[in-house]
Design a protein around this motif. Structure first.
Motif, PDB file in Angstrom:
ATOM      1  N   ALA A  80       0.828  -1.124   0.024  1.00 17.83           N
ATOM      2  CA  ALA A  80      -0.139  -0.566  -0.088  1.00 17.83           C
ATOM      3  C   ALA A  80       1.016   1.168  -0.168  1.00 17.83           C
ATOM      4  CB  ALA A  80      -1.059  -0.245   1.491  1.00 17.83           C
ATOM      5  N   GLY A  81       2.135   1.093   0.060  1.00 17.33           N
ATOM      6  CA  GLY A  81       3.210   2.018  -0.327  1.00 17.33           C
ATOM      7  C   GLY A  81       3.557   2.739   1.554  1.00 17.33           C
ATOM      8  N   TYR A  82       3.353   2.264   2.366  1.00 20.08           N
ATOM      9  CA  TYR A  82       4.358   2.024   3.795  1.00 20.08           C
ATOM     10  C   TYR A  82       5.656   1.706   3.403  1.00 20.08           C
ATOM     11  CZ  TYR A  82      -0.108   3.607   5.906  1.00 20.08           C
ATOM     12  OH  TYR A  82      -0.649   4.051   5.883  1.00 20.08           O
ATOM     13  N   PRO A  83       6.991   3.209   3.553  1.00 17.84           N
ATOM     14  CA  PRO A  83       8.281   2.758   3.496  1.00 17.84           C
ATOM     15  C   PRO A  83       8.517   1.132   4.539  1.00 17.84           C
ATOM     16  CG  PRO A  83       7.586   5.029   3.878  1.00 17.84           C
ATOM     17  CD  PRO A  83       6.893   4.069   4.530  1.00 17.84           C
ATOM     18  N   PRO A  84       9.490   0.103   3.807  1.00 17.49           N
ATOM     19  CA  PRO A  84       9.395  -1.365   4.617  1.00 17.49           C
ATOM     20  C   PRO A  84      10.021  -1.167   5.340  1.00 17.49           C
ATOM     21  CG  PRO A  84       9.307  -1.246   2.338  1.00 17.49           C
ATOM     22  CD  PRO A  84       9.058   0.168   2.093  1.00 17.49           C
ATOM     23  N   ARG A  85      10.980   0.252   5.697  1.00 13.45           N
ATOM     24  CA  ARG A  85      12.432  -0.480   6.452  1.00 13.45           C
ATOM     25  C   ARG A  85      11.795   0.903   7.931  1.00 13.45           C
ATOM     26  NH1 ARG A  85      17.127  -1.658   4.381  1.00 13.45           N
ATOM     27  NH2 ARG A  85      17.353  -1.618   1.817  1.00 13.45           N
ATOM     28  N   ARG A  86      10.436   1.049   7.601  1.00  9.99           N
ATOM     29  CA  ARG A  86       9.898   1.102   9.043  1.00  9.99           C
ATOM     30  C   ARG A  86       8.319   0.936   9.184  1.00  9.99           C
ATOM     31  NH1 ARG A  86      11.463   7.559   9.013  1.00  9.99           N
ATOM     32  NH2 ARG A  86       9.625   7.914  11.033  1.00  9.99           N
ATOM     33  N   ILE A  87       9.135  -0.263   8.994  1.00  4.93           N
ATOM     34  CA  ILE A  87       8.387  -1.387   9.282  1.00  4.93           C
ATOM     35  C   ILE A  87       8.485  -2.465  10.375  1.00  4.93           C
ATOM     36  CG2 ILE A  87       6.297  -2.763   8.604  1.00  4.93           C
ATOM     37  CD1 ILE A  87       5.190  -1.687   5.945  1.00  4.93           C
ATOM     38  N   CYS A  88       7.594  -3.395  11.171  1.00  4.46           N
ATOM     39  CA  CYS A  88       8.711  -4.379  11.943  1.00  4.46           C
ATOM     40  C   CYS A  88       7.178  -5.099  12.672  1.00  4.46           C
ATOM     41  CB  CYS A  88       9.566  -3.701  13.402  1.00  4.46           C
ATOM     42  SG  CYS A  88      10.002  -4.660  14.053  1.00  4.46           S
ATOM     43  N   GLY A  89       7.614  -6.875  12.359  1.00  2.00           N
ATOM     44  CA  GLY A  89       6.410  -7.322  12.684  1.00  2.00           C
ATOM     45  C   GLY A  89       7.699  -8.249  13.959  1.00  2.00           C
ATOM     46  N   VAL A  90       6.899  -8.111  14.901  1.00  2.00           N
ATOM     47  CA  VAL A  90       8.158  -9.139  16.128  1.00  2.00           C
ATOM     48  C   VAL A  90       6.387 -10.512  16.274  1.00  2.00           C
ATOM     49  CG1 VAL A  90       9.040  -7.812  17.142  1.00  2.00           C
ATOM     50  CG2 VAL A  90       6.681  -7.585  18.134  1.00  2.00           C
ATOM     51  N   ASP A  91       7.005 -11.700  16.255  1.00  2.00           N
ATOM     52  CA  ASP A  91       5.991 -12.793  17.526  1.00  2.00           C
ATOM     53  C   ASP A  91       7.444 -13.994  18.175  1.00  2.00           C
ATOM     54  OD1 ASP A  91       4.205 -14.631  16.049  1.00  2.00           O
ATOM     55  OD2 ASP A  91       5.406 -15.323  16.977  1.00  2.00           O
ATOM     56  N   TYR A  92       6.489 -13.913  19.421  1.00  2.35           N
ATOM     57  CA  TYR A  92       7.206 -15.522  20.324  1.00  2.35           C
ATOM     58  C   TYR A  92       7.518 -16.616  19.014  1.00  2.35           C
ATOM     59  CZ  TYR A  92       2.935 -17.660  22.226  1.00  2.35           C
ATOM     60  OH  TYR A  92       1.286 -17.818  22.355  1.00  2.35           O
ATOM     61  N   SER A  93       7.577 -16.788  18.581  1.00  5.29           N
ATOM     62  CA  SER A  93       7.074 -18.267  18.023  1.00  5.29           C
ATOM     63  C   SER A  93       8.776 -18.225  16.703  1.00  5.29           C
ATOM     64  CB  SER A  93       6.219 -18.556  16.680  1.00  5.29           C
ATOM     65  OG  SER A  93       6.166 -19.827  16.093  1.00  5.29           O
ATOM     66  N   GLN A  94       9.340 -18.432  17.128  1.00  4.35           N
ATOM     67  CA  GLN A  94      11.038 -18.789  15.864  1.00  4.35           C
ATOM     68  C   GLN A  94      10.957 -18.651  14.330  1.00  4.35           C
ATOM     69  OE1 GLN A  94      14.543 -20.877  17.293  1.00  4.35           O
ATOM     70  NE2 GLN A  94      15.755 -18.831  16.266  1.00  4.35           N
ATOM     71  N   ASP A  95      10.261 -20.080  14.709  1.00  2.00           N
ATOM     72  CA  ASP A  95       8.854 -20.366  12.971  1.00  2.00           C
ATOM     73  C   ASP A  95       9.116 -19.171  12.052  1.00  2.00           C
ATOM     74  OD1 ASP A  95      10.857 -22.685  13.064  1.00  2.00           O
ATOM     75  OD2 ASP A  95       9.653 -24.205  13.548  1.00  2.00           O
ATOM     76  N   ALA A  96       7.797 -18.202  13.103  1.00  2.00           N
ATOM     77  CA  ALA A  96       7.011 -17.535  12.240  1.00  2.00           C
ATOM     78  C   ALA A  96       7.389 -16.679  12.027  1.00  2.00           C
ATOM     79  CB  ALA A  96       5.898 -17.098  13.269  1.00  2.00           C
ATOM     80  N   VAL A  97       9.046 -15.866  12.472  1.00  2.00           N
ATOM     81  CA  VAL A  97       9.889 -15.114  11.913  1.00  2.00           C
ATOM     82  C   VAL A  97      10.661 -16.008  10.833  1.00  2.00           C
ATOM     83  CG1 VAL A  97      12.055 -13.435  12.541  1.00  2.00           C
ATOM     84  CG2 VAL A  97      10.298 -13.745  14.219  1.00  2.00           C
ATOM     85  N   LYS A  98      10.975 -17.623  11.109  1.00  2.00           N
ATOM     86  CA  LYS A  98      11.161 -16.810  10.035  1.00  2.00           C
ATOM     87  C   LYS A  98      10.582 -17.387   8.947  1.00  2.00           C
ATOM     88  CE  LYS A  98      14.110 -20.498  12.449  1.00  2.00           C
ATOM     89  NZ  LYS A  98      15.101 -21.686  12.773  1.00  2.00           N
ATOM     90  N   LEU A  99       9.426 -17.957   9.209  1.00  2.00           N
ATOM     91  CA  LEU A  99       8.479 -18.423   7.803  1.00  2.00           C
ATOM     92  C   LEU A  99       8.569 -16.068   7.364  1.00  2.00           C
ATOM     93  CD1 LEU A  99       6.272 -19.295   6.131  1.00  2.00           C
ATOM     94  CD2 LEU A  99       5.325 -19.010   7.935  1.00  2.00           C
TER      95      LEU A  99
END
Length: 210
Positions: A80-99
């Motif tokens: 949608a045009g939001y700068p990706p370098r200013r976007i972060c996702g966190v999860d407590y599952s390591q495999d979610a982050v790997k995915l």
């Protein structure tokens, strides 16, 4: 239905989500299946529409999703045009982050610039991104905090030996990581709008409902 009425469920355990994302990571590697979209595509579209209307991409907001899973919502923000370098996702599952990282690498240029990291939000805060004003305690950094089902899952966790429910610590922690004037956007299927308003917009958090 109040949170006290919700029975504990495997959906409220880290073991369940570790199993889910381990399987989805294997499926992605084998057949390119990105996994389930929690709450469906309609919920993603509604959250994106709200963000575009209230925090336009040209304001360059710092955005974090708590419990980002396979990253679907954040990839949609980038599209949608939001700068990706200013976007972060966190999860407590390591495999979610790997995915989510693997999906980002497989997509068009820009998606791989979104940051995904392991973080148990009830015991830690998301780390600041490159170029983001940082503080030693990692609070007050984010213009937009997103939750698409994380609070719902948390409310299905068992109480501890002292009778405390994990979700009770969540609203004040959300308030702590927001910048002054920042927004918290949540989607839920377990709680009504009034119930969410009561839990998040109160004297303890200082959050205001809009």
């Amino acid at each position: 239905m109040s949170s006290s009425d919700l029975p504990s469920s495997k959906l409220g355990t880290k073991e369940h989500w570790d199993h889910v994302y381990s399987a989805e990571l294997s499926n992605f590697k084998e057949i390119g299946d990105e996994g389930e979209i929690w709450f469906g595509e309609d919920s993603v579209e509604k959250m994106i529409d709200w963000a575009v209307e209230n925090i336009p991409s040209d304001t360059n907001p710092w955005i974090v999703e708590i419990g980002s899973g396979n990253g679907t919502l954040l990839f949609a923000l980038q599209e949608a045009g939001y700068p990706p370098r200013r976007i972060c996702g966190v999860d407590y599952s390591q495999d979610a982050v790997k995915l989510s990282r693997a999906i980002g690498e497989s997509r068009e240029e820009g998606a791989s610039d979104i940051t995904f990291g392991v973080c148990d939000f009830l015991t830690d805060y998301p780390a600041p991104l490159d170029g983001q004003s940082s503080s030693s305690d990692r609070v007050g950094l984010w213009d937009l905090v997103l939750d698409k089902g994380t609070f719902d899952a948390m409310a299905l966790s068992e109480r501890d030996e002292n009778g405390n429910a994990p979700w009770e610590a969540y609203p004040p922690r959300i308030a702590q990581i927001l910048r002054p004037g920042g927004y918290f956007l949540i989607t839920s299927c377990n709680f009504t709008e009034d119930e969410l308003r009561t839990k998040f917009s109160n004297a303890e958090t200082g959050l205001e409902y809009q």
